[in-house]
Write an enzyme that holds these catalytic residues in place. Structure first.
Site, mmCIF file in Angstrom:
data_model
loop_
_atom_site.group_PDB
_atom_site.id
_atom_site.type_symbol
_atom_site.label_atom_id
_atom_site.label_comp_id
_atom_site.label_asym_id
_atom_site.label_seq_id
_atom_site.Cartn_x
_atom_site.Cartn_y
_atom_site.Cartn_z
ATOM 1 N N CYS A 112 0.940 -0.831 0.207
ATOM 2 C CA CYS A 112 -0.346 0.057 0.291
ATOM 3 C C CYS A 112 0.989 0.825 0.399
ATOM 4 O O CYS A 112 0.259 2.499 -0.250
ATOM 5 C CB CYS A 112 -1.169 -0.039 1.116
ATOM 6 N N HIS A 245 -3.171 7.497 2.237
ATOM 7 C CA HIS A 245 -3.794 6.210 1.727
ATOM 8 C C HIS A 245 -5.131 5.943 1.979
ATOM 9 O O HIS A 245 -4.836 5.787 3.486
ATOM 10 C CB HIS A 245 -2.616 4.669 1.796
ATOM 11 N N ASN A 275 -10.382 0.301 0.357
ATOM 12 C CA ASN A 275 -9.141 0.142 0.144
ATOM 13 C C ASN A 275 -8.059 -0.589 -1.522
ATOM 14 O O ASN A 275 -8.044 -1.407 -1.422
ATOM 15 C CB ASN A 275 -8.499 -0.962 1.296
#
Ligand code: COA
Length: 318
Positions: A112, A245, A275
């Site tokens: 990520c 993020h 996500n």
């Protein structure tokens, strides 16, 4: 001399998976998902839709907005955890799909945090003087490594791609002002796949101890952002927007509080994207431009954490 952002683009697969859809798949409910994560829906790539397809569409979008041709790009970096193939790199697949002949192309794997790592590498390579313009993409079909029977993880993730184009400029007070990137393998077991190509010839499925990741996230995101601010000589008051993020609305909220910044400075797309791993920051960045959030001269702080653990941040002045 700094590298400046000249364009952004994004692409989301057509299919949307809502919380109500998930209620039919696992023992969960929409209220719980919204309350604990802020997520309402996420996009899902079709089986035949590859990470390079999403990445190419996002990149084509960014090239079009900047009125650039394929030959104007000589460096392609794709941040992804879900490559089309083990090799060649997804960046090379993107290169082929966009017809970019004379460029170096490679992938970055920092889960990520991938987009933050990719921007940092592109910034450094452009500063070396060896390249004239970089296409940096965060792209994932992360839902292809999700266990759809695991309610702890399957509610969180979505697919998508975001792209940016950066190039050197004569300016020293605009563009990428600083970055900081870190990793620490001591907590690798709280977020990893259960298989791997070298381990057992499988891609594996994502496994996560959510509560543990949550605890690391707030501290590490705030710390690396403070570090990048210091390197850039920018105070938190001078930051106009924070683009984290997009993992969980509660992580976003707690981190901005820890940084002592008002919540109004937060760009949040987690409700509509979920996500999307390495794609989440460039998707949120492009969303911010599309929704007229940013003005020239404003300063952005981007920050991410992911498997590894890896974490990092970039300070960017528009
Ligand atoms: N629906 C309903 N209930 C659920 C559920 C779901 N999808 N998932 C878990 N639960 C239950 C648990 O089983 C637990 O029940 P119990 O108390 O009877 O055991 C309860 O809800 C609380 O679970 P817990 O894991 O403590 O929830 P949480 O508040 O920590 O939220 C996450 C779970 C995953 C949303 C949260 O930990 C998180 O977002 N972590 C960070 C994840 C992340 O961002 N990862 C990527 C970083 S790159």
């Amino acid at each position: 001399m700094n590298n400046i952002l000249i364009s952004t683009g994004s692409y989301l697969p057509e299919k949307i998976l809502t919380n109500s859809d998930l209620e039919k798949m696992v023992e969960t409910n929409s209220e719980w998902i919204i309350e604990r994560t802020g997520i309402k829906e996420r996009h899902l790539a079709k089986p035949e839709e590859l990470t390079s397809d999403l990445a190419s569409k996002a990149a084509a979008n960014a090239l079009k907005k900047a009125s650039l041709k394929p030959e104007d790009i000589d460096l392609i970096i794709v941040a992804t955890t879900t490559p089309d193939l083990t090799f060649p790199a997804t960046a090379v697949c993107v290169q082929e799909k966009l017809g970019i002949k004379n460029a170096a192309a490679f992938d970055i794997q920092a889960v990520c945090t991938g987009f933050i790592y990719a921007v940092s590498v592109a910034d450094s390579l452009l500063k070396s003087g060896n390249f004239k313009r970089a296409l940096v993409i965060g792209a994932e079909t992360i839902t292809k490594i999700i266990d759809w029977t695991d309610r702890n993880t399957c509610i969180l993730f979505g697919d998508g791609a975001g792209a940016v184009i950066i190039e050197p400029s004569e300016k020293s007070d605009t563009g990428i002002l600083s970055f900081s990137i870190h990793s620490d393998c001591s907590s690798r077991n709280i977020l990893q796949t259960d298989s791997g190509v070298s381990l057992n010839q499988k891609a594996g499925l994502l496994r996560m101890e959510g509560k543990e990741v949550f605890k690391h996230a707030i501290v590490k995101l705030a710390d690396c952002t403070s570090e990048s601010l210091k390197k850039a000589g920018v105070t938190s008051e001078q930051i106009d927007w924070v683009i984290p993020h997009q993992a969980n609305q509660r992580i976003l909220d707690a981190t901005i509080v820890k940084l002592g910044m008002p919540k109004e400075k937060l760009i949040s797309t987690v409700a509509i994207h979920g996500n999307t791993s390495a794609a989440s920051i460039p998707l949120a960045l492009d969303w911010g431009f599309a929704n007229n959030k940013f003005q020239p001269g404003q300063t952005l702080a981007m920050q991410a954490i992911g498997g590894g653990l890896t974490w990092g941040s970039v300070i960017l002045k528009l």
